[in-house]
Design a protein around this motif. Structure first.
Motif, PDB file in Angstrom:
ATOM      1  N   LEU A  33     -17.635   6.158  35.636  1.00 50.07           N
ATOM      2  CA  LEU A  33     -16.819   6.574  36.786  1.00 50.07           C
ATOM      3  C   LEU A  33     -15.476   5.849  36.766  1.00 50.07           C
ATOM      4  N   PRO A  34     -14.433   6.482  37.309  1.00 46.04           N
ATOM      5  CA  PRO A  34     -13.095   5.877  37.269  1.00 46.04           C
ATOM      6  C   PRO A  34     -12.974   4.643  38.155  1.00 46.04           C
ATOM      7  N   GLN A  35     -12.048   3.790  37.809  1.00 44.53           N
ATOM      8  CA  GLN A  35     -11.736   2.623  38.625  1.00 44.53           C
ATOM      9  C   GLN A  35     -10.830   3.055  39.775  1.00 44.53           C
ATOM     10  N   ARG A  36     -10.900   2.320  40.859  1.00 42.69           N
ATOM     11  CA  ARG A  36     -10.105   2.643  42.039  1.00 42.69           C
ATOM     12  C   ARG A  36      -8.617   2.582  41.694  1.00 42.69           C
ATOM     13  N   PRO A  37      -7.874   3.632  42.063  1.00 42.39           N
ATOM     14  CA  PRO A  37      -6.434   3.637  41.788  1.00 42.39           C
ATOM     15  C   PRO A  37      -5.691   2.728  42.772  1.00 42.39           C
ATOM     16  N   PRO A  38      -4.436   2.404  42.495  1.00 45.11           N
ATOM     17  CA  PRO A  38      -3.663   1.524  43.386  1.00 45.11           C
ATOM     18  C   PRO A  38      -3.044   2.299  44.560  1.00 45.11           C
ATOM     19  N   CYS A  39      -3.822   3.189  45.155  1.00 47.11           N
ATOM     20  CA  CYS A  39      -3.364   3.963  46.308  1.00 47.11           C
ATOM     21  C   CYS A  39      -4.597   4.339  47.123  1.00 47.11           C
ATOM     22  N   GLU A  40      -4.404   5.065  48.219  1.00 51.25           N
ATOM     23  CA  GLU A  40      -5.545   5.556  48.989  1.00 51.25           C
ATOM     24  C   GLU A  40      -6.329   6.528  48.109  1.00 51.25           C
ATOM     25  N   TRP A  41      -7.663   6.610  48.343  1.00 46.45           N
ATOM     26  CA  TRP A  41      -8.496   7.426  47.467  1.00 46.45           C
ATOM     27  C   TRP A  41      -9.587   8.115  48.253  1.00 46.45           C
ATOM     28  N   LEU A  42      -9.729   9.405  48.067  1.00 45.66           N
ATOM     29  CA  LEU A  42     -10.875  10.176  48.545  1.00 45.66           C
ATOM     30  C   LEU A  42     -11.626  10.620  47.299  1.00 45.66           C
ATOM     31  N   ILE A  43     -12.881  10.222  47.193  1.00 46.23           N
ATOM     32  CA  ILE A  43     -13.679  10.583  46.034  1.00 46.23           C
ATOM     33  C   ILE A  43     -14.970  11.214  46.553  1.00 46.23           C
ATOM     34  N   GLY A  44     -15.130  12.478  46.270  1.00 44.06           N
ATOM     35  CA  GLY A  44     -16.291  13.195  46.783  1.00 44.06           C
ATOM     36  C   GLY A  44     -17.009  13.926  45.683  1.00 44.06           C
ATOM     37  N   PHE A 113      -8.019   4.104  54.783  1.00 42.29           N
ATOM     38  CA  PHE A 113      -7.795   5.528  54.986  1.00 42.29           C
ATOM     39  C   PHE A 113      -8.890   6.179  55.829  1.00 42.29           C
ATOM     40  N   ILE A 114      -9.873   5.406  56.232  1.00 48.90           N
ATOM     41  CA  ILE A 114     -11.023   5.952  56.956  1.00 48.90           C
ATOM     42  C   ILE A 114     -10.607   6.436  58.350  1.00 48.90           C
ATOM     43  N   PRO A 115     -11.057   7.628  58.737  1.00 53.30           N
ATOM     44  CA  PRO A 115     -10.731   8.113  60.082  1.00 53.30           C
ATOM     45  C   PRO A 115     -11.557   7.374  61.130  1.00 53.30           C
ATOM     46  N   PRO A 116     -11.177   7.469  62.404  1.00 54.83           N
ATOM     47  CA  PRO A 116     -11.956   6.808  63.451  1.00 54.83           C
ATOM     48  C   PRO A 116     -13.325   7.466  63.594  1.00 54.83           C
ATOM     49  N   PRO A 117     -14.316   6.756  64.151  1.00 55.60           N
ATOM     50  CA  PRO A 117     -15.648   7.329  64.345  1.00 55.60           C
ATOM     51  C   PRO A 117     -15.579   8.592  65.196  1.00 55.60           C
ATOM     52  N   HIS A 118     -16.497   9.521  64.892  1.00 55.64           N
ATOM     53  CA  HIS A 118     -16.574  10.781  65.633  1.00 55.64           C
ATOM     54  C   HIS A 118     -16.954  10.503  67.081  1.00 55.64           C
ATOM     55  N   GLN A 119     -16.279  11.171  67.986  1.00 56.32           N
ATOM     56  CA  GLN A 119     -16.612  11.028  69.413  1.00 56.32           C
ATOM     57  C   GLN A 119     -16.758  12.411  70.010  1.00 56.32           C
TER      58      GLN A 119
END
Length: 122
Positions: A33-44, A113-119
């Protein structure tokens, strides 16, 4: 597959993964698997294993690769988006039978980069 996109001043990399259902191929893919890039990352993707069976499977589940996936997620300092935004909701993505469900399709991201918890709003 990966795409880098710049949102205003945020650089974001999207990655989509598929890990094979065969245990030996899945373990080899996790090691690559790739290493984390030097920016925000969404990996799904479809990981075909669960990171933590007691949390991500409705009944006993034995798919090799979960521990390795968990170690990778920790090493890359990633956060499970579903667990963060829907605490207490297992969010199963695959039903194997009437008594067994698992969460093998997951999106991870960098903590900043995580969004706030669902409410719920009424």
């Amino acid at each position: 597959m990966s795409v880098i996109h710049k949102l205003t001043k945020i650089e974001l990399k999207y990655s989509s993964l598929y890990l094979p259902p065969q245990a030996d191929l899945r373990l080899a893919a996790i090691r690559d698997l790739p290493q984390r890039p030097p920016c925000e990352w969404l990996i799904g993707g479809d990981y075909n294993c669960v990171e933590l069976p007691s949390r991500d499977a409705l009944s006993e589940y034995h798919a090799r690769g979960g521990e390795e996936l968990s170690n990778y997620i920790a090493e890359q300092n990633l956060v499970d988006v579903w667990l963060h935004t829907h605490p207490g909701d297992p969010g199963f993505t695959r039903k194997h039978s009437s008594t067994q469900s698992t969460r093998i399709d997951i999106i991870y991201t960098t903590p900043s980069f995580i969004p706030p918890p669902h409410q719920e709003y009424y």
